[in-house]
Design a protein around this motif. Sequence first.
Motif, mmCIF file in Angstrom:
data_model
loop_
_atom_site.group_PDB
_atom_site.id
_atom_site.type_symbol
_atom_site.label_atom_id
_atom_site.label_comp_id
_atom_site.label_asym_id
_atom_site.label_seq_id
_atom_site.Cartn_x
_atom_site.Cartn_y
_atom_site.Cartn_z
ATOM 1 N N MET A 1 0.840 -1.175 0.000
ATOM 2 C CA MET A 1 0.000 0.000 0.000
ATOM 3 C C MET A 1 0.891 1.247 0.000
ATOM 4 O O MET A 1 2.056 1.182 0.389
ATOM 5 C CB MET A 1 -0.946 -0.018 1.205
ATOM 6 N N GLU A 20 6.000 3.187 -0.583
ATOM 7 C CA GLU A 20 5.285 1.928 -0.805
ATOM 8 C C GLU A 20 5.723 0.921 0.242
ATOM 9 O O GLU A 20 6.909 0.627 0.386
ATOM 10 C CB GLU A 20 5.580 1.371 -2.199
ATOM 11 N N GLY A 22 4.404 -2.941 2.323
ATOM 12 C CA GLY A 22 3.632 -4.155 2.076
ATOM 13 C C GLY A 22 2.185 -4.011 2.504
ATOM 14 O O GLY A 22 1.824 -3.134 3.285
ATOM 15 N N ASN A 23 1.355 -4.899 1.974
ATOM 16 C CA ASN A 23 -0.070 -4.870 2.298
ATOM 17 C C ASN A 23 -0.399 -5.667 3.553
ATOM 18 O O ASN A 23 -1.554 -5.714 3.963
ATOM 19 C CB ASN A 23 -0.890 -5.418 1.129
ATOM 20 N N THR A 24 0.618 -6.296 4.128
ATOM 21 C CA THR A 24 0.368 -7.112 5.307
ATOM 22 C C THR A 24 1.248 -6.658 6.465
ATOM 23 O O THR A 24 2.304 -6.058 6.267
ATOM 24 C CB THR A 24 0.661 -8.607 5.017
ATOM 25 N N PRO A 31 -3.817 -8.670 7.704
ATOM 26 C CA PRO A 31 -4.152 -7.502 6.884
ATOM 27 C C PRO A 31 -3.649 -6.210 7.525
ATOM 28 O O PRO A 31 -3.573 -6.111 8.746
ATOM 29 C CB PRO A 31 -5.683 -7.504 6.835
ATOM 30 N N ARG A 32 -3.320 -5.268 6.685
ATOM 31 C CA ARG A 32 -2.719 -4.034 7.187
ATOM 32 C C ARG A 32 -3.478 -2.817 6.659
ATOM 33 O O ARG A 32 -3.880 -2.793 5.505
ATOM 34 C CB ARG A 32 -1.296 -3.969 6.688
ATOM 35 N N ARG A 36 -7.658 3.716 7.411
ATOM 36 C CA ARG A 36 -6.615 4.723 7.278
ATOM 37 C C ARG A 36 -7.242 6.071 7.019
ATOM 38 O O ARG A 36 -8.303 6.177 6.439
ATOM 39 C CB ARG A 36 -5.629 4.352 6.174
ATOM 40 N N TRP A 53 -2.706 4.834 9.925
ATOM 41 C CA TRP A 53 -3.523 3.655 9.673
ATOM 42 C C TRP A 53 -3.451 2.723 10.865
ATOM 43 O O TRP A 53 -2.531 2.802 11.670
ATOM 44 C CB TRP A 53 -3.064 2.929 8.395
ATOM 45 N N ASN A 55 -3.989 -1.478 12.089
ATOM 46 C CA ASN A 55 -4.039 -2.860 11.644
ATOM 47 C C ASN A 55 -5.008 -3.620 12.542
ATOM 48 O O ASN A 55 -4.969 -3.464 13.758
ATOM 49 C CB ASN A 55 -2.646 -3.483 11.718
#
Length: 84
Positions: A1, A20, A22-24, A31-32, A36, A53, A55
Amino acid sequence: MIVNIPDRSVTEGVKVSRFEIGNTCPVCGGPRGLNRWQVNHYDGKQVLLVDIWTNPCGHVDLQSSARQEAAQILKEQEELANTG
Ligand SMILES: [Zn+2]
């Protein structure tokens, strides 16, 4: 993300850059950043509009570790580009 957080690589002043990551979650792989939003962050000198954001797993991503992660991703992408 993609996240917008303060960029500490600049020596003059402070700015916000896109990173950029990671998405995790790097801790548990969950999930991350499902939730947000943007906040005004006062860094002591100026107000910056940055992303924050959460998690679902409860692990907290520090801006410093997000920057490190982004640098690592960038490095891997460059290596891939060079070898490919
Ligand atoms: Zn986690």
